[in-house]
Design an enzyme around this catalytic site. Structure first.
Site, PDB file in Angstrom:
ATOM      1  N   HIS A   1      -9.052 -10.959 -14.737  1.00  0.00           N
ATOM      2  CA  HIS A   1      -8.219 -12.121 -15.087  1.00  0.00           C
ATOM      3  C   HIS A   1      -7.570 -12.696 -13.838  1.00  0.00           C
ATOM      4  O   HIS A   1      -6.711 -12.062 -13.217  1.00  0.00           O
ATOM      5  CB  HIS A   1      -7.149 -11.720 -16.100  1.00  0.00           C
ATOM      6  CG  HIS A   1      -6.412 -12.910 -16.660  1.00  0.00           C
ATOM      7  ND1 HIS A   1      -7.012 -13.827 -17.487  1.00  0.00           N
ATOM      8  CD2 HIS A   1      -5.129 -13.343 -16.500  1.00  0.00           C
ATOM      9  CE1 HIS A   1      -6.140 -14.757 -17.822  1.00  0.00           C
ATOM     10  NE2 HIS A   1      -4.984 -14.489 -17.231  1.00  0.00           N
TER      11      HIS A   1
ATOM     12  N   HIS B   1      -6.110 -16.565 -12.018  1.00  0.00           N
ATOM     13  CA  HIS B   1      -5.928 -18.011 -11.871  1.00  0.00           C
ATOM     14  C   HIS B   1      -5.820 -18.229 -10.364  1.00  0.00           C
ATOM     15  O   HIS B   1      -4.760 -17.969  -9.774  1.00  0.00           O
ATOM     16  CB  HIS B   1      -4.653 -18.494 -12.549  1.00  0.00           C
ATOM     17  CG  HIS B   1      -4.549 -18.131 -14.003  1.00  0.00           C
ATOM     18  ND1 HIS B   1      -5.197 -18.824 -14.993  1.00  0.00           N
ATOM     19  CD2 HIS B   1      -3.891 -17.116 -14.620  1.00  0.00           C
ATOM     20  CE1 HIS B   1      -4.919 -18.276 -16.168  1.00  0.00           C
ATOM     21  NE2 HIS B   1      -4.140 -17.229 -15.970  1.00  0.00           N
TER      22      HIS B   1
ATOM     23  N   ARG C   1       6.671 -21.252 -15.290  1.00  0.00           N
ATOM     24  CA  ARG C   1       5.532 -22.081 -15.672  1.00  0.00           C
ATOM     25  C   ARG C   1       5.714 -23.528 -15.199  1.00  0.00           C
ATOM     26  O   ARG C   1       4.744 -24.175 -14.803  1.00  0.00           O
ATOM     27  CB  ARG C   1       5.353 -22.041 -17.199  1.00  0.00           C
ATOM     28  CG  ARG C   1       4.020 -22.618 -17.648  1.00  0.00           C
ATOM     29  CD  ARG C   1       3.851 -22.517 -19.146  1.00  0.00           C
ATOM     30  NE  ARG C   1       4.749 -23.426 -19.855  1.00  0.00           N
ATOM     31  CZ  ARG C   1       4.529 -23.899 -21.083  1.00  0.00           C
ATOM     32  NH1 ARG C   1       3.454 -23.531 -21.750  1.00  0.00           N
ATOM     33  NH2 ARG C   1       5.379 -24.713 -21.665  1.00  0.00           N
TER      34      ARG C   1
ATOM     35  N   GLU D   1       1.619 -12.662 -24.902  1.00  0.00           N
ATOM     36  CA  GLU D   1       2.200 -12.319 -23.602  1.00  0.00           C
ATOM     37  C   GLU D   1       3.724 -12.295 -23.677  1.00  0.00           C
ATOM     38  O   GLU D   1       4.361 -11.487 -23.011  1.00  0.00           O
ATOM     39  CB  GLU D   1       1.737 -13.329 -22.534  1.00  0.00           C
ATOM     40  CG  GLU D   1       2.318 -13.054 -21.149  1.00  0.00           C
ATOM     41  CD  GLU D   1       1.800 -13.995 -20.068  1.00  0.00           C
ATOM     42  OE1 GLU D   1       1.065 -14.934 -20.414  1.00  0.00           O
ATOM     43  OE2 GLU D   1       2.124 -13.758 -18.887  1.00  0.00           O
TER      44      GLU D   1
ATOM     45  N   HIS E   1      -3.349  -9.625 -21.521  1.00  0.00           N
ATOM     46  CA  HIS E   1      -1.953  -9.157 -21.649  1.00  0.00           C
ATOM     47  C   HIS E   1      -1.781  -8.238 -22.864  1.00  0.00           C
ATOM     48  O   HIS E   1      -1.460  -7.086 -22.691  1.00  0.00           O
ATOM     49  CB  HIS E   1      -0.935 -10.314 -21.695  1.00  0.00           C
ATOM     50  CG  HIS E   1      -0.979 -11.200 -20.509  1.00  0.00           C
ATOM     51  ND1 HIS E   1      -0.813 -10.721 -19.230  1.00  0.00           N
ATOM     52  CD2 HIS E   1      -1.214 -12.538 -20.379  1.00  0.00           C
ATOM     53  CE1 HIS E   1      -0.920 -11.717 -18.369  1.00  0.00           C
ATOM     54  NE2 HIS E   1      -1.178 -12.822 -19.046  1.00  0.00           N
TER      55      HIS E   1
ATOM     56  N   ASP F   1      -4.390 -11.798 -12.159  1.00  0.00           N
ATOM     57  CA  ASP F   1      -3.718 -12.893 -12.860  1.00  0.00           C
ATOM     58  C   ASP F   1      -3.128 -13.929 -11.910  1.00  0.00           C
ATOM     59  O   ASP F   1      -3.839 -14.794 -11.424  1.00  0.00           O
ATOM     60  CB  ASP F   1      -2.669 -12.301 -13.816  1.00  0.00           C
ATOM     61  CG  ASP F   1      -2.108 -13.315 -14.798  1.00  0.00           C
ATOM     62  OD1 ASP F   1      -2.510 -14.499 -14.744  1.00  0.00           O
ATOM     63  OD2 ASP F   1      -1.258 -12.937 -15.632  1.00  0.00           O
TER      64      ASP F   1
HETATM   65 ZN    ZN Z   1      -3.393 -15.803 -17.281  1.00  0.00          ZN
END
Ligand code: ZN
Length: 425
Positions: free
Chosen positions: A64, A66, A87, A240, A274, A325
């Site tokens: 996983h 990004h 975020r 998550e 997650h 991640d």
């Molecule tokens: Zn993610």
């Protein structure tokens, strides 16, 4: 550092130590042809083989990632806040990227992964369109940038092209994408599926599917994505944060795992990313379907997500994989020991997972979750392998326990992907 390879010739490496499916092997010769192991033989002499001092392991699977979150490293630790305020900062980075800068960032991030012994990355990719949601001339140009980035770094990629059509979820239902989210969206899962059909697999890239989360895809569209995955890897961010569960329960009267089960998504090609805040029923659903659960402990720590029930998931029948991640840390061995050590703090118990289980999460289970037959040093498997060698290892018993608890990405000295050396130092 790349070396050309004649695909038809047999290549040979010889390792002092190797972690084989049967346990620790000594004086092991690896024969490779066409990018796969053809023989793995302990108790040999080096002969003309390339000698690898130290211990050889299967290449690591990073299930996983990004890639673009890498640019947030060290930049989100002031001012307090929550997952949700983090975020907003991530969205601000996303707003600035175009195909060229996405390629540059992916190349650098994946090169760091190669140096850390990661030979396959699963990229959970949702940065599809230009700002405002306008399609580029090639609607898959951002995915193609990731393909090129992985090729530049010499590692394999599973492109988990992500369906993301709603901005959020509350008791009132889904909200539209906001201004910064518009470039993530295709409008509807049907149009997402049409775009993804344009992505072609290549030697270094598999195409998989993803649902960003039940926050981002309404219930009636989950089955569209599951059907489009058609047995290929299907990944979803699942539970998550507690707020996701609360919104899902308020809107649908069910948990995210329950919704995905009802949509027919839970199967062996499914990976729950997650899987942190699960009910007992959720654990049973994910385990009973033989799914994989990908934990990302260094990111989950950073974002104050919580600690997932990894032991219970494994007992229920799920496999475990690991991901970097947000890429604030790129070290699969750190993720592996964190999977265990974070649970020790939460439970007051030690050794919930044997070192061999943690190594399996870092290798073969992650590879399966990403659709590659790699992750074991055995004939027939893709010849992805890494060598750990440093002063740290001298004179040690190089068993899985020492590798997991005593080693880090910085101990990786040699990385081979499909018979091609991509790191040598
Ligand atoms: Zn993610």
């Amino acid at each position: 550092m790349n070396q050309g390879v004649n695909a038809s010739a047999t290549q040979r490496w010889w390792a002092q130590y190797a972690l084989l499916p049967s346990g620790l092997g000594r004086d092991v010769t690896f024969e490779v042809s066409g990018g796969r192991f053809t023989a793995v033989t302990p108790g040999t002499v080096p002969g003309h083989a390339q000698v690898l001092p130290g211990v050889v392991l299967p290449g690591f699977a990073n299930a996983h990632s990004h890639a673009f979150h890498r640019s947030l490293r060290g930049r989100t630790h002031d001012g307090g806040g929550t997952f949700w305020t983090w975020r907003r900062r991530m969205y601000a980075v996303a707003a600035q990227l175009d195909p060229d800068s996405y390629l540059a960032l992916a190349t650098a991030t994946y090169a760091e992964m190669a140096l850390a012994g990661i030979t396959v990355v699963g990229e959970f990719h949702y940065l599809h369109h230009a700002p405002g949601g306008v399609a580029y001339d090639d609607p898959n140009v951002m995915g193609e940038a990731l393909r090129q980035g992985a090729a530049n770094a010499g590692i394999r990629l599973t492109l988990l092209d992500t369906c993301y059509v709603a901005g959020g979820l509350s008791a009132a239902g889904h909200s539209p994408l906001d201004r910064l989210q518009l470039r993530f969206g295709d409008g509807h899962a049907d149009r997402w599926a049409q775009r993804v059909e344009g992505l072609k697999e290549s030697a270094g890239m598999r195409v998989g599917a993803a649902v960003h989360s039940v926050r981002a895809v309404p219930r009636d569209q989950l089955a569209v994505v599951a059907a489009a995955a058609a047995g290929r890897p299907l990944h979803v961010h699942v539970s998550e944060q507690p707020a996701e569960n609360e919104a899902c329960l308020a809107a649908y009267g069910d948990t995210p795992s329950g919704l995905l089960a009802a949509a027919g998504a839970l199967a062996q090609n499914f990976t729950a990313v997650h899987a942190t805040h699960l009910t007992g029923r959720d654990v049973g659903l994910l385990g009973g379907a033989g799914t994989c659960c990908c934990l990302c402990p260094t990111t989950e720590r950073d974002l104050a997500d919580g600690i997932g029930p990894a032991e219970r998931l494994l007992d229920a029948g799920a496999a475990l994989a690991l991901g970097s991640d947000s890429n604030a840390v790129i070290d699969i061995l750190e993720e592996a020991r964190a999977l265990e050590l974070d649970q020790r703090r939460a439970t007051g118990r030690r050794v919930l997972h044997q070192p061999e289980e943690l190594l399996r999460a870092a290798t073969v289970s992650g590879m399966r979750a990403l659709g590659w037959d790699a992750g074991e040093l055995t004939p027939g498997m893709l010849a992805d392998f890494v060598t750990l060698n440093s002063a740290n290892l001298a004179g040690r018993t190089l068993d899985p326990a020492y590798v997991i608890y005593g080693c880090s990405a910085s101990d990786v000295t040699n990385v081979v992907v499909g018979g091609k050396t991509v790191v040598s130092r």
